[in-house]
Enzyme design. Sequence first.
Site, short mmCIF file in Angstrom:
data_model
loop_
_atom_site.label_atom_id
_atom_site.label_comp_id
_atom_site.label_asym_id
_atom_site.label_seq_id
_atom_site.Cartn_x
_atom_site.Cartn_y
_atom_site.Cartn_z
N ARG B 47 0.86 -1.18 0.00
CA ARG B 47 0.00 0.00 0.00
C ARG B 47 0.89 1.22 0.00
O ARG B 47 2.11 1.13 0.14
CB ARG B 47 -1.03 0.01 1.14
CG ARG B 47 -0.76 -0.74 2.39
CD ARG B 47 0.43 -0.29 3.15
NE ARG B 47 0.38 1.13 3.40
CZ ARG B 47 1.42 1.88 3.63
NH1 ARG B 47 2.64 1.36 3.66
NH2 ARG B 47 1.31 3.17 3.87
N GLY B 48 0.27 2.40 -0.14
CA GLY B 48 1.03 3.63 -0.31
C GLY B 48 1.03 3.95 -1.79
O GLY B 48 1.38 3.10 -2.62
N ALA B 49 0.65 5.18 -2.13
CA ALA B 49 0.42 5.51 -3.53
C ALA B 49 1.62 5.20 -4.44
O ALA B 49 1.47 4.52 -5.45
CB ALA B 49 -0.01 6.97 -3.65
N ARG B 90 -7.59 -0.28 -6.82
CA ARG B 90 -8.03 0.72 -5.84
C ARG B 90 -8.24 2.03 -6.60
O ARG B 90 -7.49 2.35 -7.52
CB ARG B 90 -6.99 0.88 -4.71
CG ARG B 90 -6.84 -0.43 -3.91
CD ARG B 90 -5.96 -0.24 -2.68
NE ARG B 90 -6.59 0.68 -1.73
CZ ARG B 90 -5.92 1.24 -0.71
NH1 ARG B 90 -4.63 1.00 -0.55
NH2 ARG B 90 -6.55 2.04 0.12
N GLN B 197 -1.45 1.94 10.08
CA GLN B 197 -0.18 2.00 9.36
C GLN B 197 0.88 2.76 10.14
O GLN B 197 2.07 2.47 10.02
CB GLN B 197 -0.38 2.67 7.99
CG GLN B 197 -1.19 1.87 6.99
CD GLN B 197 -2.65 2.27 7.00
OE1 GLN B 197 -3.17 2.74 8.02
NE2 GLN B 197 -3.33 2.08 5.89
N ASP B 238 -2.23 10.68 -1.94
CA ASP B 238 -2.64 9.67 -2.92
C ASP B 238 -3.01 10.30 -4.25
O ASP B 238 -2.90 9.65 -5.29
CB ASP B 238 -3.79 8.84 -2.36
CG ASP B 238 -3.29 7.87 -1.31
OD1 ASP B 238 -3.07 8.30 -0.16
OD2 ASP B 238 -3.06 6.69 -1.65
N ASN B 248 -5.69 12.01 0.67
CA ASN B 248 -4.71 11.19 1.39
C ASN B 248 -5.48 10.39 2.44
O ASN B 248 -6.69 10.56 2.62
CB ASN B 248 -3.63 12.08 2.02
CG ASN B 248 -2.45 11.28 2.56
OD1 ASN B 248 -1.96 10.37 1.90
ND2 ASN B 248 -2.01 11.59 3.77
N LYS B 249 -4.77 9.52 3.12
CA LYS B 249 -5.35 8.64 4.14
C LYS B 249 -6.35 9.38 5.04
O LYS B 249 -6.09 10.52 5.44
CB LYS B 249 -4.20 8.07 4.98
CG LYS B 249 -4.57 7.11 6.09
CD LYS B 249 -5.40 5.95 5.61
CE LYS B 249 -4.79 5.20 4.45
NZ LYS B 249 -5.79 4.41 3.69
#
Lengths: 347, 347
Positions: B47-49, B90, B197, B238, B248-249
């Site tokens: 995960r993570g853009a 996603r 995370q 993101d 973003n998150k």
Amino acid sequence: LASYHVIQWIDGSLEMLDQRVLPHQVVYLQFNTPVEVCGAIRDMVIRGAPAIGLSAAYGMALAAQHSLATDKSEFFRELIAAGKILSSARPTAANLTWAVERILRRLESSKQEPIDRLKVIALDEAKAIDYENEQMNRQMGLHALPLIPQGARIIHHCNTGPLATGAYGTALGVIISAHQHGKQVHVFVDETRPRLQGARLTSWELKQCGIPHSVVVDSASGYLMRTKGINLCLVGCDRIAANGDTANKIGTYNLALVANAHNVPFYVVGPTSTIDMSIPSGDDIPIEERPITEVTQIGDFQITPDDIQVENPAFDVTPARYITGIITDRGIAYPPYKASLSRLMGE
Amino acid sequence: LASYHVIQWIDGSLEMLDQRVLPHQVVYLQFNTPVEVCGAIRDMVIRGAPAIGLSAAYGMALAAQHSLATDKSEFFRELIAAGKILSSARPTAANLTWAVERILRRLESSKQEPIDRLKVIALDEAKAIDYENEQMNRQMGLHALPLIPQGARIIHHCNTGPLATGAYGTALGVIISAHQHGKQVHVFVDETRPRLQGARLTSWELKQCGIPHSVVVDSASGYLMRTKGINLCLVGCDRIAANGDTANKIGTYNLALVANAHNVPFYVVGPTSTIDMSIPSGDDIPIEERPITEVTQIGDFQITPDDIQVENPAFDVTPARYITGIITDRGIAYPPYKASLSRLMGE
């Protein structure tokens, strides 16, 4: 209303619902001494400012009832010692020392009575606090009714229902009252890390009441306000200073700032026993740091790597300027709070 | 720097570190088809853009390498189909489709080459993205150096280290770079519910780097700013719209609002591949809703009562007006972002 009881005096013993194992198990525990009650408060068998005030009051009644003192000065020494133990259980909530001091004052004013009579008086006073507490909670719910629009979408933080207060609830009591008066509400229940009182307790209580709600993570409040049309926020309180600054569960301040940025009304709900006029501002309210395992573990599940540093403040202080109104049993206080709280408290 | 690798091409197969079981287990998994890689992205093995962009690029390389197509139009049909599968994994991160489209464009511009050569070209392009990605991350760290004071106290959200980017990191890369350049920093790592995370991954990465840090719950940021003297906030991203609005998150927006209320600088860090100039504002960025079990369960531990409603948006959008600056590989963009991002993107 509720099919469970939170705290109850039964045959000289204090029974409390163990909130640590909710919502999966409904377990009642018995306590017989102030030391045991202090442990129960510290370990969060019971939590919520009004409820821990109530348990401290009954803790004093236990000390009185089970006293073996044969002379009155010994009896009073025991009760003062019990009060110190109970007051030390947790530092932030105002209701704890408020309840202890009220029992001691009542005994002091009856000190001409024999010990057997003082034992009855201590218990009667605890029961009076219990009864008044429920009445105060109902009053808050009624005072707040005009503030809750039909179809309101409400964000609620932590747990402030019967579990937190002994009966009815503060912020959740306002929601329950609105629901009982025919208002269709939807409650966004934030989970309230680290101890998850929202996800575990508030959702459980709302489910029992049949009130529609969704659980969300704490940090979703801004997203909800931007996208879901939130009408108001309702939170409880652990201590309100004379200027309106309010200590409450960690995350209350963040929610207030987010509400402020969206012009969403932000109400604090609490009985007048939570107002501490002896404290001029929130800077003087002691903030409890709790064990790091509350953050690093959930159930048996270890979240973080081993041996890491954690900060776990249990409360934060919301400055009065972010609070739209303070809903109490004696009415709603609006800014400027120094004047309005003084009026409410009759000072 | 790191004693682990996040994503690596080994003998025609893609190996990824399973981030779901960190920090307790270090497990590497192998993937051989775009469908498998899509599943790994969706299930958050990775995960993570930037990292999911990288895995999509290698997913395209897998599709090319293992293609059995005998004519070129079939080969291109397969690659376009693989790109659709990978892009669907996603919805929010810009880097996913960016990487897929870059591989397809590269193949398209080489379409006169034989299939065997195209297979090599696809892999080379994925490796080029990988290499450039690491260089871009290092550049961000260098650009940001003047913004980090000696002794800085920084709040960081989610995970943006090597695990989120493949190498070095974006926001965490800035912190690592500052640390390597002799600045003593302390990082307040918010745990980042629901998937934790911060608590699981960022604390693990900071520990490996020997950078001092404390884990806190997400809702403690206001308390920290009021009481601990926070110098700045650093977050990843993101997708950044042309006007600077940033997805973003979940929780990024709350942190930005809290920082704004305290006049604490709030920086977004991301490679230019995260900037989507085709999207005028954050209102047009799709926000992924993820499974409710992310909120209701942690590990095997069930938090909430059964059968409750949950909202679980994985991201939020922070309006550009709350962002102090956007740190990219090509320099730092400041408001007004429409102009500064256009300049950076050479448009």
